[in-house]
Design an enzyme around this catalytic site. Structure first.
Site, PDB file in Angstrom:
ATOM      1  N   PRO A   1      88.467   8.214  85.325  1.00  0.00           N
ATOM      2  CA  PRO A   1      87.453   7.943  86.349  1.00  0.00           C
ATOM      3  C   PRO A   1      87.357   6.518  86.897  1.00  0.00           C
ATOM      4  O   PRO A   1      86.347   5.838  86.743  1.00  0.00           O
ATOM      5  CB  PRO A   1      86.155   8.341  85.651  1.00  0.00           C
ATOM      6  CG  PRO A   1      86.427   8.053  84.208  1.00  0.00           C
ATOM      7  CD  PRO A   1      87.879   8.405  84.010  1.00  0.00           C
ATOM      8  N   CYS A   2      88.380   6.089  87.613  1.00  0.00           N
ATOM      9  CA  CYS A   2      88.338   4.756  88.226  1.00  0.00           C
ATOM     10  C   CYS A   2      87.295   4.694  89.348  1.00  0.00           C
ATOM     11  O   CYS A   2      86.869   3.607  89.725  1.00  0.00           O
ATOM     12  CB  CYS A   2      89.721   4.335  88.716  1.00  0.00           C
ATOM     13  SG  CYS A   2      90.501   5.513  89.808  1.00  0.00           S
ATOM     14  N   HIS A   3      86.860   5.863  89.840  1.00  0.00           N
ATOM     15  CA  HIS A   3      85.826   5.876  90.880  1.00  0.00           C
ATOM     16  C   HIS A   3      84.481   5.374  90.338  1.00  0.00           C
ATOM     17  O   HIS A   3      83.591   5.036  91.117  1.00  0.00           O
ATOM     18  CB  HIS A   3      85.668   7.290  91.486  1.00  0.00           C
ATOM     19  CG  HIS A   3      85.301   8.343  90.497  1.00  0.00           C
ATOM     20  ND1 HIS A   3      86.250   8.989  89.720  1.00  0.00           N
ATOM     21  CD2 HIS A   3      84.097   8.870  90.148  1.00  0.00           C
ATOM     22  CE1 HIS A   3      85.642   9.872  88.944  1.00  0.00           C
ATOM     23  NE2 HIS A   3      84.335   9.819  89.187  1.00  0.00           N
TER      24      HIS A   3
END
Length: 168
Positions: A135-137
């Site tokens: 989850p880089c978002h």
């Protein structure tokens, strides 16, 4: 005569609320990338790749559950190629829970990097080959701003809204 399976990249495409997702897997079944159209550094289907939805059934099931609001944590076998530093950053991303955000500086601290390493951390996050499942978002600027996202800022907003971080 059977062909050796080393070096083969398997792929499939999956529809999602943020557009079509391109998934790739190693011959051993681990998910190696998840890309979206127009992604900075995203993958495109290679001539020697083999389309086969078989290795992706569990990833498809979990992605569908995630987008339906029924799954908050992916449990998939992942194999991303990167430097030891990038792998450390990516492992820290895996620890950011659904519905939460962290800053680039917080990721630097979590991996024991100096504050001055924030740019390098940002580069590693931008090079994440497994969007959504890693989850880089969920990484934002220290001032709360929605900084860049390899999949595009509009997708980042949609994912964070889906997770309840942002209001629709």
């Amino acid at each position: 005569m059977t062909m050796p399976t080393t070096g083969i990249t398997y792929w499939t495409s999956v529809d999602s609320p943020v557009g079509p997702l391109l998934l790739t897997a190693a011959p051993t079944g681990e998910l190696t990338s998840l890309s979206v159209p127009g992604q900075k550094g995203g993958r495109t289907v290679g001539d020697d790749w083999r389309r086969d939805p078989g290795p992706f059934r569990e990833a498809e099931r979990q992605l569908a559950a995630y987008f339906a609001g029924e799954l908050k944590e992916f449990r998939l076998d992942l194999r991303a190629v990167g430097t030891p530093f990038r792998k450390k950053v990516w492992a820290a991303l895996d620890d950011v829970p659904y519905g939460a955000t962290v800053s680039y500086g917080e990721i630097a601290t979590r991996i024991g990097a100096p504050r001055a390493a924030v740019r390098a951390v940002g580069g590693a996050i931008g090079a994440n080959p497994l969007l959504i499942v890693r989850p880089c978002h969920r990484v934002i600027g220290s001032d709360g701003s929605l900084t860049g996202y390899a999949g595009g800022l509009e997708r980042k907003v949609r994912l964070l809204t889906h997770e309840g971080v942002l209001r629709p």
